[in-house]
Design a protein around this motif. Structure first.
Motif, mmCIF file in Angstrom:
data_model
loop_
_atom_site.group_PDB
_atom_site.id
_atom_site.type_symbol
_atom_site.label_atom_id
_atom_site.label_comp_id
_atom_site.label_asym_id
_atom_site.label_seq_id
_atom_site.Cartn_x
_atom_site.Cartn_y
_atom_site.Cartn_z
ATOM 1 N N ALA A 5 41.287 35.632 99.171
ATOM 2 C CA ALA A 5 42.032 36.361 98.147
ATOM 3 C C ALA A 5 42.964 37.372 98.802
ATOM 4 C CB ALA A 5 41.071 37.071 97.204
ATOM 5 N N ARG A 6 44.138 37.548 98.224
ATOM 6 C CA ARG A 6 45.107 38.489 98.766
ATOM 7 C C ARG A 6 44.670 39.920 98.430
ATOM 8 N NH1 ARG A 6 49.523 34.945 99.419
ATOM 9 N NH2 ARG A 6 48.509 33.210 100.486
ATOM 10 N N PRO A 7 44.854 40.845 99.366
ATOM 11 C CA PRO A 7 44.475 42.241 99.082
ATOM 12 C C PRO A 7 45.264 42.824 97.924
ATOM 13 C CG PRO A 7 45.780 42.080 101.099
ATOM 14 C CD PRO A 7 45.431 40.682 100.707
ATOM 15 N N GLU A 8 46.470 42.318 97.718
ATOM 16 C CA GLU A 8 47.298 42.799 96.616
ATOM 17 C C GLU A 8 48.077 41.624 96.037
ATOM 18 O OE1 GLU A 8 50.791 46.141 95.717
ATOM 19 O OE2 GLU A 8 50.026 45.804 97.752
ATOM 20 N N THR A 9 48.031 41.479 94.725
ATOM 21 C CA THR A 9 48.735 40.390 94.050
ATOM 22 C C THR A 9 50.137 40.851 93.658
ATOM 23 O OG1 THR A 9 46.639 39.517 93.184
ATOM 24 C CG2 THR A 9 48.667 38.786 92.117
ATOM 25 N N ARG A 10 51.127 40.285 94.317
ATOM 26 C CA ARG A 10 52.513 40.644 94.039
ATOM 27 C C ARG A 10 53.287 39.522 93.356
ATOM 28 N NH1 ARG A 10 54.418 43.703 99.666
ATOM 29 N NH2 ARG A 10 52.825 45.382 99.593
ATOM 30 N N ARG A 11 52.914 38.281 93.674
ATOM 31 C CA ARG A 11 53.612 37.125 93.108
ATOM 32 C C ARG A 11 52.582 36.215 92.443
ATOM 33 N NH1 ARG A 11 55.325 38.279 98.158
ATOM 34 N NH2 ARG A 11 57.522 38.802 98.475
ATOM 35 N N ALA A 12 52.808 35.932 91.180
ATOM 36 C CA ALA A 12 51.856 35.116 90.419
ATOM 37 C C ALA A 12 52.603 34.040 89.647
ATOM 38 C CB ALA A 12 51.040 35.994 89.464
ATOM 39 N N ILE B 275 56.707 31.135 85.439
ATOM 40 C CA ILE B 275 56.095 30.464 84.295
ATOM 41 C C ILE B 275 56.464 28.985 84.329
ATOM 42 C CG2 ILE B 275 55.938 30.352 81.785
ATOM 43 C CD1 ILE B 275 56.705 33.283 81.690
ATOM 44 N N GLU B 276 55.460 28.134 84.287
ATOM 45 C CA GLU B 276 55.655 26.691 84.250
ATOM 46 C C GLU B 276 54.935 26.142 83.025
ATOM 47 O OE1 GLU B 276 54.742 24.714 87.887
ATOM 48 O OE2 GLU B 276 55.701 26.231 89.146
ATOM 49 N N LEU C 91 47.496 31.881 90.961
ATOM 50 C CA LEU C 91 47.904 30.850 90.003
ATOM 51 C C LEU C 91 46.905 30.806 88.857
ATOM 52 C CD1 LEU C 91 49.536 28.373 89.033
ATOM 53 C CD2 LEU C 91 48.037 26.959 90.467
ATOM 54 N N ASP C 92 47.397 31.003 87.639
ATOM 55 C CA ASP C 92 46.586 30.876 86.430
ATOM 56 C C ASP C 92 47.075 29.662 85.643
ATOM 57 O OD1 ASP C 92 45.322 33.141 87.214
ATOM 58 O OD2 ASP C 92 46.185 34.459 85.693
ATOM 59 N N ILE C 93 46.154 28.994 84.976
ATOM 60 C CA ILE C 93 46.523 27.836 84.172
ATOM 61 C C ILE C 93 45.866 27.950 82.799
ATOM 62 C CG2 ILE C 93 44.643 26.476 85.210
ATOM 63 C CD1 ILE C 93 46.455 24.003 84.747
ATOM 64 N N ALA C 94 46.684 27.797 81.767
ATOM 65 C CA ALA C 94 46.197 27.822 80.382
ATOM 66 C C ALA C 94 46.170 26.391 79.861
ATOM 67 C CB ALA C 94 47.103 28.695 79.514
ATOM 68 N N TYR C 95 45.013 25.968 79.403
ATOM 69 C CA TYR C 95 44.862 24.604 78.906
ATOM 70 C C TYR C 95 43.645 24.549 77.990
ATOM 71 C CZ TYR C 95 40.880 23.864 82.063
ATOM 72 O OH TYR C 95 39.657 23.955 82.690
ATOM 73 N N THR C 96 43.372 23.376 77.424
ATOM 74 C CA THR C 96 42.204 23.189 76.580
ATOM 75 C C THR C 96 41.132 22.452 77.369
ATOM 76 O OG1 THR C 96 43.603 23.062 74.608
ATOM 77 C CG2 THR C 96 41.345 22.294 74.389
ATOM 78 N N ARG C 97 40.033 23.144 77.632
ATOM 79 C CA ARG C 97 38.948 22.554 78.407
ATOM 80 C C ARG C 97 38.119 21.623 77.522
ATOM 81 N NH1 ARG C 97 34.832 26.771 80.160
ATOM 82 N NH2 ARG C 97 36.489 27.446 81.584
ATOM 83 N N LEU D 285 43.214 29.322 89.365
ATOM 84 C CA LEU D 285 42.987 28.227 90.316
ATOM 85 C C LEU D 285 43.225 28.654 91.755
ATOM 86 C CD1 LEU D 285 44.402 25.031 88.584
ATOM 87 C CD2 LEU D 285 42.188 26.136 88.336
ATOM 88 N N LEU D 286 44.103 29.602 91.966
ATOM 89 C CA LEU D 286 44.359 30.104 93.312
ATOM 90 C C LEU D 286 44.231 31.616 93.298
ATOM 91 C CD1 LEU D 286 47.434 27.967 94.494
ATOM 92 C CD2 LEU D 286 45.069 27.782 95.274
ATOM 93 N N PRO D 287 43.501 32.199 94.237
ATOM 94 C CA PRO D 287 42.829 31.539 95.361
ATOM 95 C C PRO D 287 41.622 30.713 94.904
ATOM 96 C CG PRO D 287 42.208 33.834 95.274
ATOM 97 C CD PRO D 287 43.292 33.656 94.250
ATOM 98 N N LEU D 288 41.229 29.752 95.725
ATOM 99 C CA LEU D 288 40.137 28.862 95.376
ATOM 100 C C LEU D 288 38.793 29.563 95.326
ATOM 101 C CD1 LEU D 288 40.956 25.554 97.282
ATOM 102 C CD2 LEU D 288 40.882 25.920 94.825
ATOM 103 N N SER D 289 38.700 30.741 95.882
ATOM 104 C CA SER D 289 37.439 31.484 95.826
ATOM 105 C C SER D 289 37.059 31.800 94.387
ATOM 106 C CB SER D 289 37.556 32.786 96.622
ATOM 107 O OG SER D 289 38.645 33.574 96.149
ATOM 108 N N SER D 290 38.053 31.880 93.494
ATOM 109 C CA SER D 290 37.755 32.123 92.085
ATOM 110 C C SER D 290 37.101 30.922 91.437
ATOM 111 C CB SER D 290 39.043 32.459 91.326
ATOM 112 O OG SER D 290 39.974 31.400 91.432
ATOM 113 N N LEU D 291 37.382 29.722 91.959
ATOM 114 C CA LEU D 291 36.764 28.514 91.432
ATOM 115 C C LEU D 291 35.350 28.329 91.936
ATOM 116 C CD1 LEU D 291 39.638 25.870 91.706
ATOM 117 C CD2 LEU D 291 38.783 26.964 89.643
#
Length: 296
Positions: free
Chosen positions: A70-77, A117-118, A170-176, A190-196
């Motif tokens: 994980a990045r010490p500081e989140t600047r770009r998402a 945003i994608e 990276l965050d993803i919004a979807y229907t699980r 989803l990123l960093p993968l440590s969150s998964l």
């Protein structure tokens, strides 16, 4: 006769609509079964490879991978939103958009240097345009059967952006897809993968220092291959879940519409019969009155 004719015409129109909704329900059912088979097949693999990455990360060995850190500081998402290309699926698209907009507000409140945003799906694209929110990347080619090769291209781009420092989160919004009777609109990181791997790694963390594997040629080389694959598979699973959840939502919505149309036809038929009966009674009374007049 005008009222009876209008009721009959309306009844015929609703019958035609019922045929359409019934056909769409059957199509959605067939597509749902195919999509569910693919999602179910990917579920076990995704869960196992995520568990493997968690075990490797918590095995006590001195190994690391950029995607796990994980990045010490989140600047770009980046926020990715998965919606449908078509409507007539109940609250499927609106539920995802609500979750996405809520996370978007959280990310904006964090004062990021760059927020990308994608959006996948015409309905999501239209929703963001209505909110006057600029979209950096849009996709409309994914339907009820997304291909892994196409998702892999997106995953590789995101992985490269994260490794090179162009992306911190990276965050993803979807229907699980949970089951055929339960689907939940969520936002996952989803990123960093440590969150998964955090949940899967809890049990492994308790046994930290006890490696369950023998690495050949080395743990680092295994991680180099498994970690990116884990992200690609997870992203693909999100698209699969979104596809099967869309078909379930459309199937339920069209079934409800068909049942409502049948109920409306039933009520209109009763009203039509009463109007027709009243009209016939009036005509009979007119004939009897004419006969009585002739007799007089």
């Amino acid at each position: 006769m005008a009222k009876a004719r209008a009721l009959d015409k309306r009844r015929k129109s609703i019958r035609n609509i019922r045929k359409i909704t019934r056909t769409m329900e059957l199509i959605a059912t067939a597509r749902f079964k195919k999509a569910m088979d693919r999602a179910s097949a990917a579920t076990a693999y995704t869960k196992r490879i995520t568990q493997l990455v968690a075990d490797l990360a918590n095995s006590g060995l001195t190994v690391s991978h950029p995607l796990l850190e994980a990045r010490p500081e989140t600047r770009r998402a980046a926020l990715m939103v998965l919606t449908a290309n078509r409507g007539l699926c109940g609250g499927y698209n609106s539920a995802v958009l609500r979750q996405a907009l809520a996370r978007l507000e959280e990310l904006r409140a964090a004062s990021l240097q760059n927020l990308r945003i994608e959006v996948s799906g015409k309905r999501g694209i239209a929703g963001f345009k209505f909110k006057k929110i600029e979209i950096d990347e849009s996709y409309t080619r994914f339907d009820d059967q997304p291909k892994y090769e196409e998702i892999e291209l997106i995953a590789n781009r995101l992985l490269n952006s994260y490794i090179t420092g162009e992306l911190d989160r990276l965050d993803i919004a979807y229907t699980r897809f949970v089951s055929s009777s339960r689907q939940i609109a969520v936002v996952e990181t989803l990123l960093p993968l440590s969150s998964l791997t955090s949940d899967e790694g809890k049990a492994a963390a308790e046994k930290k220092g006890e490696s369950m594997y023998e690495f050949v040629p080395s743990a680092a080389s295994i991680l180099e291959e498994v970690v990116p694959t884990s992200f690609k598979v997870k992203l693909f699973k999100c698209f699969l879940d979104a596809a099967v959840s869309e078909q379930i939502a459309r199937m339920v919505a069209m079934k409800s519409a068909t049942e409502n149309a049948s109920e409306m036809i039933k009520q209109l038929s009763m009203t039509y019969n009463r109007a027709r009966q009243s009209q016939i009674t009036g005509e009979i009374m007119e004939i009897i009155g004419g006969v009585e007049a002739l007799k007089g």
